[in-house]
Design an enzyme around this catalytic site. Structure first.
Site, mmCIF file in Angstrom:
data_model
loop_
_atom_site.group_PDB
_atom_site.id
_atom_site.type_symbol
_atom_site.label_atom_id
_atom_site.label_comp_id
_atom_site.label_asym_id
_atom_site.label_seq_id
_atom_site.Cartn_x
_atom_site.Cartn_y
_atom_site.Cartn_z
ATOM 1 N N ASP A 59 2.698 -2.906 3.551
ATOM 2 C CA ASP A 59 2.198 -2.906 1.911
ATOM 3 C C ASP A 59 0.429 -3.196 2.005
ATOM 4 O O ASP A 59 0.185 -4.348 2.342
ATOM 5 C CB ASP A 59 2.948 -4.082 1.201
ATOM 6 C CG ASP A 59 2.613 -3.878 -0.259
ATOM 7 O OD1 ASP A 59 1.511 -3.323 -0.666
ATOM 8 O OD2 ASP A 59 3.329 -4.319 -1.170
ATOM 9 N N ASN A 86 -5.177 6.660 2.574
ATOM 10 C CA ASN A 86 -4.480 7.559 1.986
ATOM 11 C C ASN A 86 -3.538 6.953 0.844
ATOM 12 O O ASN A 86 -3.498 7.480 -0.321
ATOM 13 C CB ASN A 86 -3.718 8.675 2.789
ATOM 14 C CG ASN A 86 -2.757 9.306 1.875
ATOM 15 O OD1 ASN A 86 -3.026 10.361 1.073
ATOM 16 N ND2 ASN A 86 -1.465 9.013 1.816
ATOM 17 N N TYR A 152 -7.378 4.694 -13.286
ATOM 18 C CA TYR A 152 -7.215 5.653 -12.097
ATOM 19 C C TYR A 152 -8.465 5.835 -11.557
ATOM 20 O O TYR A 152 -9.057 6.063 -10.360
ATOM 21 C CB TYR A 152 -6.263 6.399 -12.115
ATOM 22 C CG TYR A 152 -5.992 7.503 -10.939
ATOM 23 C CD1 TYR A 152 -5.470 6.920 -9.800
ATOM 24 C CD2 TYR A 152 -6.619 8.837 -11.075
ATOM 25 C CE1 TYR A 152 -5.536 7.720 -8.546
ATOM 26 C CE2 TYR A 152 -6.310 9.765 -9.948
ATOM 27 C CZ TYR A 152 -5.989 9.161 -8.851
ATOM 28 O OH TYR A 152 -5.618 9.966 -7.632
ATOM 29 N N GLY A 183 -7.904 17.878 -5.726
ATOM 30 C CA GLY A 183 -7.664 17.934 -7.173
ATOM 31 C C GLY A 183 -6.018 17.886 -7.355
ATOM 32 O O GLY A 183 -5.357 17.142 -6.451
ATOM 33 N N PHE A 189 3.133 12.263 -6.515
ATOM 34 C CA PHE A 189 2.245 11.367 -7.452
ATOM 35 C C PHE A 189 2.618 11.345 -8.956
ATOM 36 O O PHE A 189 2.428 10.166 -9.674
ATOM 37 C CB PHE A 189 0.814 12.175 -7.246
ATOM 38 C CG PHE A 189 -0.432 11.514 -7.917
ATOM 39 C CD1 PHE A 189 -1.212 10.558 -7.270
ATOM 40 C CD2 PHE A 189 -0.820 11.841 -9.128
ATOM 41 C CE1 PHE A 189 -2.219 9.988 -8.032
ATOM 42 C CE2 PHE A 189 -1.930 11.480 -9.585
ATOM 43 C CZ PHE A 189 -2.592 10.486 -9.302
#
Ligand code: NJP
Length: 257
Positions: A59, A86, A152, A183, A189
C-alpha cells in the site's frame, strides 16, 4: 534492467508491466491486490523466463511499509533502474466542499504522498549507482480543472510540480525524471471513482474512443527507451477525440477511429 511499477495490478500499470517485460526488463509489481499480482508474476515468468517478475504487495500510503519493502527486496532485485509511480485514483465527482474527509485523504495520500514515499525509498540507491529514471504518471488534470474533479486535479498538478522539482533537485546527476500525463483512458479508473457504479463508469467511455492502457504504456516506453542523453520532461498524451478544456467528441464523429 529492473523497473518497479506501482499500481501494477490493473490498468496502465499492468500494461506497463507487460510492455516492459516484453522489452526485456525485469519488473517489480507493486499494488495492494496481492492475488492479482501473483497471477501476473506467474504469467510474466512463464512468458519471458523465471525471474522476469516479482510481486510486491504494497500500500503506497504506508510510508513504513514502502521503506521496508524496498530495503528488503531480494539482493538481485535491489538495483531499480526505472521507477514508475503510477498508482493513483480519483474519488467521486462533486464540488470540493462536498468530498468526504476520507475521499480527500485518500486522493492526497495515494496521488501525492505515495509518489513521494517511493521517491524517498528508491532515488538514493539510484544516485549511489549513478543511474535511474523516475516516471510519474500525471494527467491532463494536472494542467486543467473540471467540475467535480478539483481535488484530483490538485493532486495531479502536484505530481507535475514534484516531477519538475525533482528534475531540478537531480540537476547535474545522471538520473532522468519524466511525467507521462494521459487523457481519457479506459481502465478501472472510473469504476473506482464511482465506487463500483458500472452504469456511471461505463458512461465515461461510452460512444467515444478513449486511449487504451497499452497506448499509455507505449508512451511510457518511449520515454524510458529514449537515449540516455535525452530526458522527456513531460509527455501529454490524449485520445484524438479529446481536446483541451476536457472536451470529448462522442457519437458518429468518434466512431471508426
Ligand atoms: O486506474 P486503475 P488507471 N497502493 O484504477 C493501484 C492516471 N490517469 O490505470 O492497490 C498501491 O485501473 C491499484 O491497485 P490496487 C491515474 O491518476 C488515469 O487508469 O491493487 N496501489 C491499481 O493497480 C493513475 O495515477 C486516467 O487496487 C494502489 C492502480 O493503482 C494512473 O493513471 C486519466 C493504491 C489503478 O488502476 C493509473 O490509473 C488520467 C494504493 N494505496 C490519469 N491505490 C484514466 N484512466 O482515464 C490504488 O488523466 N492503487
Amino acid at each position: 534492467m529492473i523497473s518497479l511499477i506501482t499500481g501494477a495490478s490493473f490498468g496502465i500499470g499492468e500494461a506497463c508491466a507487460y510492455r516492459l517485460a516484453r522489452d526485456g526488463y525485469r519488473v517489480i509489481l507493486a499494488a495492494r491486490s496481492a492475488e492479482k499480482l501473483r497471477r501476473l508474476e506467474t504469467e510474466l515468468n512463464d512468458q519471458h523466463g523465471p525471474d522476469t517478475a516479482l510481486a510486491l504487495p504494497l500500500d503506497v500510503v504506508d510510508a513504513g511499509a514502502v521503506h521496508a519493502a524496498i530495503r528488503e527486496l531480494p539482493p538481485d532485485w535491489q538495483h531499480i533502474d526505472v521507477l514508475i509511480n503510477n498508482a493513483g485514483l480519483a474519488l467521486n465527482l462533486v464540488p470540493v466542499y462536498e468530498n468526504s474527509v476520507e475521499e480527500i485523504d485518500t486522493m492526497i495520500d495515494v496521488n501525492i504522498k505515495g509518489v513521494l514515499y517511493l521517491i524517498r525509498a528508491v532515488v538514493p540507491g539510484m544516485l549511489e549507482r549513478g543511474r535511474g529514471h523516475i516516471v510519474n504518471i500525471g494527467s491532463t488534470a494536472g494542467h486543467e480543472l473540471y467540475p467535480g474533479g478539483t481535488i484530483y486535479s490538485a493532486t495531479k498538478h502536484a505530481v507535475l510540480a514534484l516531477t519538475n522539482g525533482l528534475k531540478q533537485d537531480l540537476h547535474g546527476t545522471p538520473l532522468r525524471v519524466t511525467a507521462v500525463s494521459p487523457g481519457l483512458t479506459e481502465t478501472d479508473f472510473s469504476r473506482v471513482r464511482f465506487k463500483g457504479d458500472e452504469a456511471r463508469a461505463g458512461a465515461v467511455y461510452a460512444d467515444t474512443h478513449a486511449l487504451t492502457a497499452e497506448e499509455v504504456a507505449d508512451a511510457v516506453a518511449y520515454c524510458v527507451h529514449a537515449p540516455e542523453s535525452v530526458n522527456v520532461q513531460e509527455l501529454l498524451v490524449m485520445p484524438r477525440v479529446q481536446s483541451p478544456g476536457i472536451r470529448v467528441v462522442r457519437g458518429e464523429a468518434a466512431r471508426g477511429l
